[in-house]
Design an enzyme around this catalytic site. Structure first.
Site, PDB file in Angstrom:
ATOM      1  N   LYS A 192       0.851  -1.198   0.000  1.00  0.00           N
ATOM      2  CA  LYS A 192       0.000   0.000   0.000  1.00  0.00           C
ATOM      3  C   LYS A 192       0.888   1.250   0.000  1.00  0.00           C
ATOM      4  CE  LYS A 192      -3.749  -2.228  -0.228  1.00  0.00           C
ATOM      5  NZ  LYS A 192      -4.751  -2.835   0.614  1.00  0.00           N
ATOM      6  N   ASN A 193       0.309   2.404  -0.241  1.00  0.00           N
ATOM      7  CA  ASN A 193       1.140   3.614  -0.388  1.00  0.00           C
ATOM      8  C   ASN A 193       1.939   3.933   0.872  1.00  0.00           C
ATOM      9  OD1 ASN A 193      -0.379   3.619  -2.723  1.00  0.00           O
ATOM     10  ND2 ASN A 193      -0.377   5.862  -2.841  1.00  0.00           N
TER      11      ASN A 193
END
Ligand SMILES: *Cc1c(COP(=O)(O)O)cnc(C)c1O
Length: 375
Positions: A192-193
């Site tokens: 995920k970011n």
């Protein structure tokens, strides 16, 4: 031979190795593995970063959704509206809690739930809506919040893919993804970011009472140790993960900028391409580009994908099936054709490599290889 990856976590780690290693060692040295000081430090830092009043960390993004629904008091038999085109976690927790997921089709350009269909999904049992900010761009929160207010529904924003994205309301107010609904949820899954080195998740809210309840549910329903007020779960963010996240949060803006640079380059390369439709940018949201997802028109997406794989270019299909087509949700009684936009997207979408350490030369190769398929 090039080794291009969808997400290059190794190079990202190497670039911040000294900071991360020190943070991890710091936890081990104190052996405060559960609820160590780094956990609170991280939730405070994330609150400051996002502008949410309260951040409650938990074990993963799926738990965050579940705890949010428990905290909002959703009861078995009630209904929650959720896009048909999303990751399964969003619907899974609804079903798990004995609630009924009510699927709604999405908008082909931006992948957000189709607001024009909300009215038709309402019943006397509807209690909530879960907008998913898919691929990194905010759904139309202004209209969703207005609809929810009119019909007395709760809004849980699934922000697992959009941390850091900013949404601007028509009055000029700007809010971060996850901080606009009753609860926002996110995931720190490694890719995920804002990813940690294992599982992790968090909830955002501006409501003090609700924040307290969410924290209690995530911690066995206890107010203080061995005093259990409500039925809860065990869902905590490890101290080691929190320590890593404290480091990585400081790089998040830079990471988002890198992702946007990669996206801009793809946009320019495929502008006007007859077969490769680049992502449509929403007017009122910035894009965190968790995924750079194109829609393949006029040729077989799967043939292109296989061709790319042969040439060393990875790509992914998020998602190959709409939720109503998943075996686990067949008993809801939907059939093929019920969500035509979602179904068609499942055949067209292709996510290209995007990450924080993209080498210009590699991206050039990805672009040229894709173009060569059509020559
Ligand atoms: C990743 C993701 C989740 C689940 O997060 P986990 O931490 O893997 O449980 C939920 N919703 C969406 C949209 C996701 O992308």
């Amino acid at each position: 031979m090039r080794s291009i990856q969808m997400v290059d976590l190794k190079s990202q780690y190497v670039a911040i190795k000294a900071e991360v290693d020190q943070a991890i060692q710091g936890v081990i040295d104190t052996t405060a593995f559960i609820n160590g000081p780094q956990v609170k430090e991280f939730s405070n830092a994330l609150a400051a970063y996002t502008g949410a009043k309260y951040v409650i960390t938990c074990g993963n993004g799926t738990d965050a959704l579940q705890i949010a629904m428990m905290g909002l008091g959703f009861q078995p038999g009630q209904e929650v509206i959720v896009p048909a085109f999303t990751y399964v976690a969003t619907a899974e927790v609804i079903a798990l809690l004995g609630l009924k997921p009510v699927f709604i089709d999405v908008i082909a350009d931006t992948y957000e739930l189709d607001i024009s269909q909300l009215e038709s999904k309402l019943t006397s049992k509807t209690v909530g809506i879960v907008p998913v900010h898919l691929y990194g761009q905010c759904s139309n929160m202004e209209e969703i919040l207005a609809f929810a207010a009119t019909h007395n529904l709760k809004v849980i924003e699934d922000t697992a893919q959009a941390i850091g994205a900013k949404y601007t309301f028509s009055d000029g107010r700007t809010c971060q993804a996850g901080t606009m609904g009753d609860v926002g949820t996110t995931s720190f899954f490694p890719s995920k970011n804002l990813g940690c080195y294992g599982d992790g998740g968090a909830m955002f809210t501006n409501d003090e009472k609700l924040a307290e309840k969410l924290w209690m549910i995530a911690n066995h329903g206890q107010k203080k140790k061995y005093n259990h007020h409500i039925v809860g779960v065990n869902s905590r963010l490890d101290t080691v993960q929190a320590a890593i996240l404290n480091v990585k949060l400081q790089h998040l803006d830079r990471y988002s900028a890198s992702r946007n640079q990669v996206a801009d380059k793809y946009d320019a390369a495929f502008a006007g391409h007859p077969n490769v439709k680049t992502p449509v940018r929403a007017h009122n949201s910035t894009h965190a580009f968790h995924q750079y997802t194109v829609q393949i028109e006029g040729v077989s997406r799967d043939e292109l994908k296989a061709y790319l794989a042969e040439k060393g270019v990875p790509s992914m299909v998020y998602y190959p099936l709409s939720l109503h087509q998943q075996v686990a949700y067949m008993d809801l009684g939907f059939k093929n054709g019920d969500f035509p936009v979602s179904e068609s997207l499942c055949l067209k979408v292709l996510s290209l490599p995007i990450h924080t350490e993209m080498i210009a030369d590699d991206q050039e190769y990805i672009i040229e290889t894709i173009k060569s398929f059509f020559e």
